[in-house]
Write a protein that holds these residues in place. Structure first.
Motif, mmCIF file in Angstrom:
data_model
loop_
_atom_site.group_PDB
_atom_site.id
_atom_site.type_symbol
_atom_site.label_atom_id
_atom_site.label_comp_id
_atom_site.label_asym_id
_atom_site.label_seq_id
_atom_site.Cartn_x
_atom_site.Cartn_y
_atom_site.Cartn_z
ATOM 1 N N ALA A 82 0.840 -1.209 0.000
ATOM 2 C CA ALA A 82 0.000 0.000 0.000
ATOM 3 C C ALA A 82 0.870 1.253 0.000
ATOM 4 C CB ALA A 82 -0.928 -0.016 1.214
ATOM 5 N N ASN A 138 -16.654 -0.455 -3.804
ATOM 6 C CA ASN A 138 -15.958 -0.127 -2.550
ATOM 7 C C ASN A 138 -16.435 -0.941 -1.346
ATOM 8 O OD1 ASN A 138 -14.515 2.411 -3.595
ATOM 9 N ND2 ASN A 138 -16.652 2.781 -4.107
ATOM 10 N N PHE A 141 -8.649 -2.131 3.437
ATOM 11 C CA PHE A 141 -8.911 -1.053 2.476
ATOM 12 C C PHE A 141 -10.292 -1.290 1.859
ATOM 13 C CE2 PHE A 141 -4.419 -0.879 3.015
ATOM 14 C CZ PHE A 141 -4.117 0.472 2.898
ATOM 15 N N ASN A 143 -10.031 1.392 -6.218
ATOM 16 C CA ASN A 143 -8.954 2.336 -5.913
ATOM 17 C C ASN A 143 -7.595 1.629 -6.004
ATOM 18 O OD1 ASN A 143 -7.115 3.104 -3.352
ATOM 19 N ND2 ASN A 143 -7.930 4.935 -4.329
ATOM 20 N N VAL A 171 -4.736 1.927 -4.482
ATOM 21 C CA VAL A 171 -4.087 1.493 -3.230
ATOM 22 C C VAL A 171 -4.818 0.260 -2.680
ATOM 23 C CG1 VAL A 171 -3.339 2.196 -0.927
ATOM 24 C CG2 VAL A 171 -3.399 3.888 -2.779
ATOM 25 N N ALA A 172 -6.147 0.282 -2.762
ATOM 26 C CA ALA A 172 -6.935 -0.876 -2.293
ATOM 27 C C ALA A 172 -6.606 -2.112 -3.131
ATOM 28 C CB ALA A 172 -8.426 -0.558 -2.360
ATOM 29 N N ALA A 174 -3.291 -3.467 -2.094
ATOM 30 C CA ALA A 174 -3.444 -4.178 -0.806
ATOM 31 C C ALA A 174 -4.095 -5.538 -1.024
ATOM 32 C CB ALA A 174 -4.269 -3.336 0.158
#
Ligand SMILES: Cc1ncc(COP(=O)(O)O)c(C=O)c1O
Length: 420
Positions: free
Chosen positions: A57, A99, A269, A296, A298-299, A302
């Motif tokens: 991340a 999400n 995340f 996303n 970064v998610a 991760a």
């Protein structure tokens, strides 16, 4: 100076102000240590701040945070799609990301309706599918998720879930009843020609940690095939190794047309998704789904690290083994106390049911024990329609020693609250 306060809309299960986390442990601002057997409601699958997830991340944060996926594509998303192919049930080779769990449930709902041209959904009593209005309309684990903001979405019908504890019947009888009532519903309220999908959890989560069973899922599959109804399995809580298999539905041979995932997918995340076959996804209307923040970068990074950790540290096997150890230890406590009438669950998703002397669900005692455990350094949550079940849902990295420590605290907490 003007100041604001947090809304009363939120209700918190413990008084802890968390400052940092490490694996199964949480520390508050005074550095008090807690065994976190809530895992953020089953989210931190690899534990708090697993070094490999943190590293992935952090690297992504320094490279590209937001690459909006209806505008541009990004590599962490494309790689994650490929890697999901390694863990998804056969035939589910198209993925869409959002999400939250609720959003993914809504994505599955939209796809089901568009693909079949049928309006109705059949959900199962006690199911929890989220808090957005459409997801809440499909949720029947408690009126607290539905009351006061009606009208809810139309087109939802509810059939029984084979819950032996609730009905007070053996599992066979509860399953016969559930399937017979489903047939009755299809005959009297939502004809197959109007029914897009069955939406079901492999194990009722919020509804009380009640596992489904093989015959029930075979019955759903049979009716789905007969009538062209889609089987949508909500693996938001049961997925990613939580139950001791990668997907909870594997315990029962569930063969979904649409699988919903979230929670454990990205170790904390916000990331969720649905998976279906290319033929089914092709029936969705292009552009009918999307969102500003979905997938996303970064998610996704991760999630990729989460998949690596689950594989490299054998976390699915650990879930099965530590789950068996924990269940045995909790059963020993239950054997000593009439107030705990059932210990059930699969893998690291275990519930303890509290009933009073008249056999009625006893949410007050369950909450008192949960609070007592928190005081002693063990964080737990309740679930069930009356809040009568205390659930254990630690990160999949939990060790044998941590299981023993949690079980010992649990025994003390139960002793402190429940007179034999
Ligand atoms: C089975 C299931 N479906 C859906 C949801 C909703 O997920 P979210 O809270 O991320 O919207 C949850 C959350 O607990 C869940 O357990």
């Amino acid at each position: 100076m003007a100041s604001a306060q947090l809304s009363e809309i939120l209700k918190q299960a413990t008084g802890v102000l968390a400052a940092r986390g490490e694996g199964v442990l949480l520390f508050d601002e005074d550095d008090r240590r807690y065994l976190d057997f809530t895992a953020g409601i089953g989210v931190t699958s690899t534990g708090h701040c697993h070094p490999r997830v943190v590293e992935a991340a952090q690297r992504q944060v320094g490279t590209l945070i937001h690459a909006q996926y209806t505008t541009v594509m990004h590599r962490p998303l494309l790689t994650l799609v490929e890697r999901m192919g390694e863990v998804l049930p056969e035939g589910l080779d198209r993925v869409f990301f959002a999400n939250s769990g609720s959003e993914a449930v809504e994505a599955a709902l939209r796809l089901s309706r568009q693909a079949t041209g049928r309006p109705n959904m059949i959900a199962f009593h006690g199911g929890f599918h989220g808090r957005t209005v459409a997801a809440a309309s499909l949720t029947t684990s408690g009126t607290k998720f539905r009351s006061g903001f009606a009208p809810l979405m139309a087109g939802v019908h509810v059939a029984p879930f084979p819950d032996p504890t609730h009905y007070g019947w053996p599992v066979e009888q509860a399953t016969d009843f559930a399937l017979a009532q489903l047939d009755y519903l299809l005959q009297t309220m939502s004809s197959p020609a109007d029914t897009a999908a069955f939406l079901v959890e492999p194990v009722l989560g919020e509804g009380g940690y009640v596992p489904g069973n093989e015959r029930f899922f075979a019955g759903l599959r049979e009716r789905a095939d007969k009538y062209g109804i889609l089987l949508v399995v909500d693996e938001v809580q049961t997925g990613f190794g939580r139950t001791g298999k990668f997907w909870g539905g594997e315990h029962f041979g569930a063969k979904p047309e649409i699988l919903i995932t979230a929670k454990g997918l990205a170790s904390g995340f916000p990331l969720s998704g649905i998976a279906a076959s290319s033929e089914l996804m092709a029936k969705a209307w292009p552009g009918s789904q999307g969102g500003t923040y979905g997938a996303n970068a970064v998610a996704c990074a991760a999630a990729l690290a989460t998949l690596d950790v689950i594989r490299d540290e054998n976390l699915v096997e650990n879930s099965a083994q530590r789950g068996a150890q924990l269940k045995e230890a909790l059963q020993l406590v239950a054997d000593k106390h009439d107030a705990i009438t059932d210990v059930r669950g699969l893998g690291l998703m275990i519930g303890n049911e509290f009933r009073d002397a008249d056999g009625k669900p006893d949410g007050a005692t369950a909450t008192a024990v949960q609070q007592e455990a928190a005081k002693r350094g063990l964080l737990l949550l309740t679930c069930g329609a009356w809040g009568q079940v205390v659930r254990f849902i630690p990160a999949l990295v939990v060790t044998s020693e941590q299981v023993d420590e949690a079980a010992a605290i649990w025994a003390d907490a139960v002793n402190a609250v429940v007179a034999r």
